[in-house]
Design a protein around this motif. Structure first.
Motif, PDB file in Angstrom:
ATOM      1  N   ILE A  56      -2.344  -4.387   4.541  1.00 24.84           N
ATOM      2  CA  ILE A  56      -2.100  -5.242   3.385  1.00 24.84           C
ATOM      3  C   ILE A  56      -1.884  -4.359   2.163  1.00 24.84           C
ATOM      4  O   ILE A  56      -2.679  -3.452   1.896  1.00 24.84           O
ATOM      5  N   GLN A  57      -0.818  -4.634   1.427  1.00 22.21           N
ATOM      6  CA  GLN A  57      -0.559  -3.892   0.193  1.00 22.21           C
ATOM      7  C   GLN A  57      -0.081  -4.868  -0.874  1.00 22.21           C
ATOM      8  O   GLN A  57       0.863  -5.638  -0.659  1.00 22.21           O
ATOM      9  N   ASP A  58      -0.713  -4.821  -2.030  1.00 19.90           N
ATOM     10  CA  ASP A  58      -0.307  -5.657  -3.166  1.00 19.90           C
ATOM     11  C   ASP A  58       0.800  -4.963  -3.950  1.00 19.90           C
ATOM     12  O   ASP A  58       1.043  -3.769  -3.793  1.00 19.90           O
ATOM     13  N   GLY A  59       1.442  -5.725  -4.807  1.00 18.08           N
ATOM     14  CA  GLY A  59       2.404  -5.165  -5.750  1.00 18.08           C
ATOM     15  C   GLY A  59       3.699  -4.664  -5.153  1.00 18.08           C
ATOM     16  O   GLY A  59       4.317  -3.739  -5.681  1.00 18.08           O
ATOM     17  N   VAL A  60       4.155  -5.267  -4.074  1.00 16.42           N
ATOM     18  CA  VAL A  60       5.412  -4.847  -3.455  1.00 16.42           C
ATOM     19  C   VAL A  60       6.556  -5.589  -4.146  1.00 16.42           C
ATOM     20  O   VAL A  60       6.582  -6.819  -4.154  1.00 16.42           O
ATOM     21  N   PRO A  61       7.493  -4.847  -4.734  1.00 12.46           N
ATOM     22  CA  PRO A  61       8.574  -5.511  -5.478  1.00 12.46           C
ATOM     23  C   PRO A  61       9.551  -6.245  -4.561  1.00 12.46           C
ATOM     24  O   PRO A  61       9.839  -5.798  -3.454  1.00 12.46           O
ATOM     25  N   THR A  62      10.037  -7.375  -5.066  1.00 12.72           N
ATOM     26  CA  THR A  62      11.048  -8.153  -4.344  1.00 12.72           C
ATOM     27  C   THR A  62      12.410  -7.950  -5.018  1.00 12.72           C
ATOM     28  O   THR A  62      12.483  -7.428  -6.139  1.00 12.72           O
ATOM     29  N   GLN A  63      13.459  -8.411  -4.377  1.00 14.26           N
ATOM     30  CA  GLN A  63      14.801  -8.318  -4.961  1.00 14.26           C
ATOM     31  C   GLN A  63      14.938  -9.210  -6.190  1.00 14.26           C
ATOM     32  O   GLN A  63      15.796  -8.981  -7.027  1.00 14.26           O
ATOM     33  N   GLN A  64      14.076 -10.221  -6.297  1.00 16.45           N
ATOM     34  CA  GLN A  64      14.120 -11.124  -7.448  1.00 16.45           C
ATOM     35  C   GLN A  64      13.353 -10.566  -8.650  1.00 16.45           C
ATOM     36  O   GLN A  64      13.307 -11.194  -9.698  1.00 16.45           O
ATOM     37  N   GLY A  65      12.715  -9.419  -8.490  1.00 17.18           N
ATOM     38  CA  GLY A  65      12.017  -8.793  -9.613  1.00 17.18           C
ATOM     39  C   GLY A  65      10.529  -9.082  -9.679  1.00 17.18           C
ATOM     40  O   GLY A  65       9.842  -8.553 -10.548  1.00 17.18           O
ATOM     41  N   SER A  66      10.020  -9.913  -8.814  1.00 22.46           N
ATOM     42  CA  SER A  66       8.577 -10.170  -8.810  1.00 22.46           C
ATOM     43  C   SER A  66       7.895  -9.177  -7.869  1.00 22.46           C
ATOM     44  O   SER A  66       8.551  -8.385  -7.193  1.00 22.46           O
ATOM     45  N   ALA A  67       6.583  -9.215  -7.843  1.00 26.66           N
ATOM     46  CA  ALA A  67       5.798  -8.363  -6.945  1.00 26.66           C
ATOM     47  C   ALA A  67       4.899  -9.263  -6.105  1.00 26.66           C
ATOM     48  O   ALA A  67       4.254 -10.173  -6.639  1.00 26.66           O
ATOM     49  N   ILE A  68       4.878  -9.009  -4.812  1.00 26.43           N
ATOM     50  CA  ILE A  68       4.099  -9.837  -3.890  1.00 26.43           C
ATOM     51  C   ILE A  68       3.267  -8.957  -2.960  1.00 26.43           C
ATOM     52  O   ILE A  68       3.545  -7.770  -2.809  1.00 26.43           O
ATOM     53  N   PRO A  69       2.249  -9.545  -2.334  1.00 23.25           N
ATOM     54  CA  PRO A  69       1.524  -8.798  -1.309  1.00 23.25           C
ATOM     55  C   PRO A  69       2.388  -8.693  -0.046  1.00 23.25           C
ATOM     56  O   PRO A  69       3.127  -9.615   0.285  1.00 23.25           O
ATOM     57  N   PHE A  70       2.300  -7.555   0.605  1.00 19.49           N
ATOM     58  CA  PHE A  70       2.990  -7.344   1.876  1.00 19.49           C
ATOM     59  C   PHE A  70       1.936  -7.215   2.957  1.00 19.49           C
ATOM     60  O   PHE A  70       0.967  -6.472   2.796  1.00 19.49           O
ATOM     61  N   VAL A  71       2.122  -7.949   4.054  1.00 18.74           N
ATOM     62  CA  VAL A  71       1.162  -7.929   5.156  1.00 18.74           C
ATOM     63  C   VAL A  71       1.916  -7.706   6.450  1.00 18.74           C
ATOM     64  O   VAL A  71       2.925  -8.361   6.702  1.00 18.74           O
ATOM     65  N   ILE A  72       1.429  -6.783   7.250  1.00 20.55           N
ATOM     66  CA  ILE A  72       1.991  -6.575   8.579  1.00 20.55           C
ATOM     67  C   ILE A  72       0.829  -6.523   9.565  1.00 20.55           C
ATOM     68  O   ILE A  72      -0.214  -5.922   9.279  1.00 20.55           O
ATOM     69  N   ARG A  73       1.012  -7.184  10.679  1.00 17.76           N
ATOM     70  CA  ARG A  73      -0.046  -7.276  11.681  1.00 17.76           C
ATOM     71  C   ARG A  73       0.525  -6.848  13.018  1.00 17.76           C
ATOM     72  O   ARG A  73       1.640  -7.228  13.370  1.00 17.76           O
ATOM     73  N   TYR A  74      -0.230  -6.041  13.753  1.00 20.93           N
ATOM     74  CA  TYR A  74       0.201  -5.660  15.090  1.00 20.93           C
ATOM     75  C   TYR A  74      -1.012  -5.510  15.991  1.00 20.93           C
ATOM     76  O   TYR A  74      -2.147  -5.438  15.520  1.00 20.93           O
ATOM     77  N   GLU A  75      -0.755  -5.495  17.289  1.00 21.74           N
ATOM     78  CA  GLU A  75      -1.809  -5.330  18.285  1.00 21.74           C
ATOM     79  C   GLU A  75      -1.529  -4.083  19.095  1.00 21.74           C
ATOM     80  O   GLU A  75      -0.363  -3.732  19.325  1.00 21.74           O
ATOM     81  N   ILE A  76      -2.607  -3.433  19.520  1.00 21.61           N
ATOM     82  CA  ILE A  76      -2.475  -2.202  20.297  1.00 21.61           C
ATOM     83  C   ILE A  76      -3.647  -2.071  21.256  1.00 21.61           C
ATOM     84  O   ILE A  76      -4.778  -2.440  20.914  1.00 21.61           O
ATOM     85  N   ASN A  77      -3.372  -1.599  22.458  1.00 22.30           N
ATOM     86  CA  ASN A  77      -4.429  -1.255  23.411  1.00 22.30           C
ATOM     87  C   ASN A  77      -4.771   0.209  23.177  1.00 22.30           C
ATOM     88  O   ASN A  77      -3.880   1.066  23.203  1.00 22.30           O
ATOM     89  N   LEU A  78      -6.051   0.500  22.946  1.00 24.73           N
ATOM     90  CA  LEU A  78      -6.442   1.848  22.562  1.00 24.73           C
ATOM     91  C   LEU A  78      -7.828   2.178  23.085  1.00 24.73           C
ATOM     92  O   LEU A  78      -8.709   1.313  23.111  1.00 24.73           O
ATOM     93  N   CYS A  79      -8.000   3.426  23.485  1.00 25.14           N
ATOM     94  CA  CYS A  79      -9.317   3.935  23.878  1.00 25.14           C
ATOM     95  C   CYS A  79      -9.812   4.912  22.813  1.00 25.14           C
ATOM     96  O   CYS A  79      -9.027   5.436  22.021  1.00 25.14           O
TER      97      CYS A  79
END
Length: 100
Positions: A56-79
Motif C-alpha cells: 500500500i502506498q499513498d500519494g500516487v499521482p493520477t493522470q487527472q492530477g489528483s493523488a490516490i492510494p495504490f494497493v497491490i495484492r498477491y499470493e505466494i507459496n514460500l518456505c
C-alpha cells in the motif's frame, strides 16, 4: 518470514531498500510503501505457507492530477528458507522444464 513464524500468521512493516525505491519510481510517489502479510494456509512441511502480501502506498499521482492510494495484492507459496514448498509440485515434470 515473520508471518510464517507468528502464531496469528500476520506481519506488517515498511518496505525499504532497492525494492522500495523501484516501487516508488514506478508509482512516482515518495510516500512509504507499507506491507501487510497474512498466512492463508500452512503446508505440512514446517516453515512453509501460502501468504497473501498487500503493498500500500499513498500519494500516487493520477493522470487527472489528483493523488490516490495504490494497493497491490498477491499470493505466494514460500518456505522459511526462501524456496517454495514442494507439496503439490510434480518434481519430475518441473525438472524437465527448469534449466539445469
Amino acid at each position: 518470514m515473520t508471518a510464517i513464524d507468528t502464531p496469528n500468521g500476520m506481519a506488517e512493516g515498511t518496505l525499504d531498500g532497492s525494492m522500495a525505491e523501484f516501487f516508488k519510481a514506478q508509482t512516482r510517489s515518495s510516500a512509504p510503501v507499507m506491507v501487510n502479510v497474512r498466512t492463508l494456509k500452512r503446508f505440512p512441511t514446517a516453515g512453509c505457507a501460502r501468504l497473501e502480501a498487500t503493498l500500500i502506498q499513498d500519494g500516487v499521482p493520477t493522470q487527472q492530477g489528483s493523488a490516490i492510494p495504490f494497493v497491490i495484492r498477491y499470493e505466494i507459496n514460500l518456505c522459511r528458507d526462501g524456496r517454495p514448498p514442494t507439496e503439490g509440485i510434480d518434481l519430475d515434470a518441473a525438472s524437465r522444464v527448469l534449466p539445469r
